[in-house]
Design an enzyme around this catalytic site. Structure first.
Site, PDB file in Angstrom:
ATOM      1  N   CYS A  50       0.823  -1.199   0.000  1.00 35.64           N
ATOM      2  CA  CYS A  50       0.000   0.000   0.000  1.00 35.64           C
ATOM      3  C   CYS A  50       0.861   1.254   0.000  1.00 35.64           C
ATOM      4  O   CYS A  50       0.407   2.325  -0.384  1.00 35.64           O
ATOM      5  CB  CYS A  50      -0.905  -0.015   1.233  1.00 35.64           C
ATOM      6  SG  CYS A  50      -2.286   1.140   1.167  1.00 35.64           S
ATOM      7  N   GLY A  63      -6.030  -1.261   8.221  1.00 30.86           N
ATOM      8  CA  GLY A  63      -4.985  -1.519   7.237  1.00 30.86           C
ATOM      9  C   GLY A  63      -5.098  -0.567   6.065  1.00 30.86           C
ATOM     10  O   GLY A  63      -5.714   0.500   6.160  1.00 30.86           O
ATOM     11  N   CYS A  64      -4.524  -0.944   4.943  1.00 28.81           N
ATOM     12  CA  CYS A  64      -4.554  -0.105   3.746  1.00 28.81           C
ATOM     13  C   CYS A  64      -5.983   0.294   3.402  1.00 28.81           C
ATOM     14  O   CYS A  64      -6.874  -0.555   3.300  1.00 28.81           O
ATOM     15  CB  CYS A  64      -3.928  -0.854   2.576  1.00 28.81           C
ATOM     16  SG  CYS A  64      -3.937   0.070   1.027  1.00 28.81           S
ATOM     17  N   PHE A  65      -6.213   1.590   3.230  1.00 26.56           N
ATOM     18  CA  PHE A  65      -7.589   2.049   3.023  1.00 26.56           C
ATOM     19  C   PHE A  65      -8.160   1.690   1.657  1.00 26.56           C
ATOM     20  O   PHE A  65      -9.358   1.816   1.431  1.00 26.56           O
ATOM     21  CB  PHE A  65      -7.759   3.544   3.301  1.00 26.56           C
ATOM     22  CG  PHE A  65      -6.715   4.473   2.726  1.00 26.56           C
ATOM     23  CD1 PHE A  65      -5.985   4.176   1.587  1.00 26.56           C
ATOM     24  CD2 PHE A  65      -6.456   5.692   3.353  1.00 26.56           C
ATOM     25  CE1 PHE A  65      -5.046   5.047   1.062  1.00 26.56           C
ATOM     26  CE2 PHE A  65      -5.514   6.585   2.841  1.00 26.56           C
ATOM     27  CZ  PHE A  65      -4.811   6.261   1.691  1.00 26.56           C
TER      28      PHE A  65
END
Length: 219
Positions: free
Chosen positions: A18, A52-54
């Protein structure tokens, strides 16, 4: 052979993430900046989570019945109007977060919380898969004492379920501010289906989410 495949997979993950700088030309379909967020409609509610990663979280929340808009951004830190690069240093205190605008008459806050837990591994501390750092931590930013109690109840439900082997490490933190991420991060999952990270990391998370939330998704 199996070990070789695993090694190749780990190498691929090490080359992506990410945090990668993307070169894709992402359509600016959402004209968003730190001064502009969707206007809350009458009867609508808002929730802010981080898992976590959006990129994947935004996609997951957007799939739910009753959710009008999900916006990628940053929450939980001390710096006003942070950039993606600043948040990625792990020095601002922010988490990659998603703000959700939803109709509580269609989807309850409790179901929204269950969906949040369905979309990531809440037992991983300060990471999600290949993404490591406090800005990838699992957090629910509550706005009222009632929401705090419901977050704590959702954590107990998740711990009592058979979805994870470990204990949930999700934080329940008072909401203070949300800053929308740069335009190219908005709906990144949908605009970049051939991105290696999306294919290897985000897609499996979204598919697992769909399985757990069957019946609660838009057509």
């Amino acid at each position: 052979m199996k070990l070789l495949v695993q090694l190749i997979f780990l190498v691929l993950l090490s080359l992506t993430g990410c945090r990668q700088r993307t070169t894709e030309k992402t359509p600016a379909v959402i004209d968003i900046n730190p001064a502009r967020l969707p206007v809350l409609k009458t009867g609508e509610a808002v929730a802010t989570v981080a898992g976590g990663c959006f990129w994947a979280v935004q996609e997951e929340m957007s799939l739910l019945k009753g959710v009008r808009k999900a916006v990628s951004g940053y929450a939980g830190g001390d710096l006003a109007y942070p950039t993606y690069e600043q948040v990625g240093t792990d020095q601002t205190g922010h988490a990659e977060a998603v703000q959700i605008y939803y109709d509580p008459n269609v989807i309850s806050y409790d179901v929204l919380l269950d969906a949040f837990f369905a979309g990531h591994d809440a037992t991983q501390l300060n990471r999600q898969g290949p993404d490591i750092g406090t800005h990838y931590r699992s957090v629910v930013f509550y706005r009222t004492p009632n929401e705090k109690a419901r977050v704590e109840a959702a954590i107990r439900r998740e711990n009592a379920s058979e979805h994870h082997q470990g204990r949930v490490v999700t934080q329940a933190v008072p909401f203070s501010a949300f800053y929308p991420a740069e335009v190219y991060h908005q709906d990144y999952y949908r605009h970049n289906p051939y991105n290696l990270y999306i294919h290897l990391v985000s897609e499996p998370k979204v598919e697992t989410f769909k399985d757990r939330m069957e019946g609660k998704l838009t057509e």
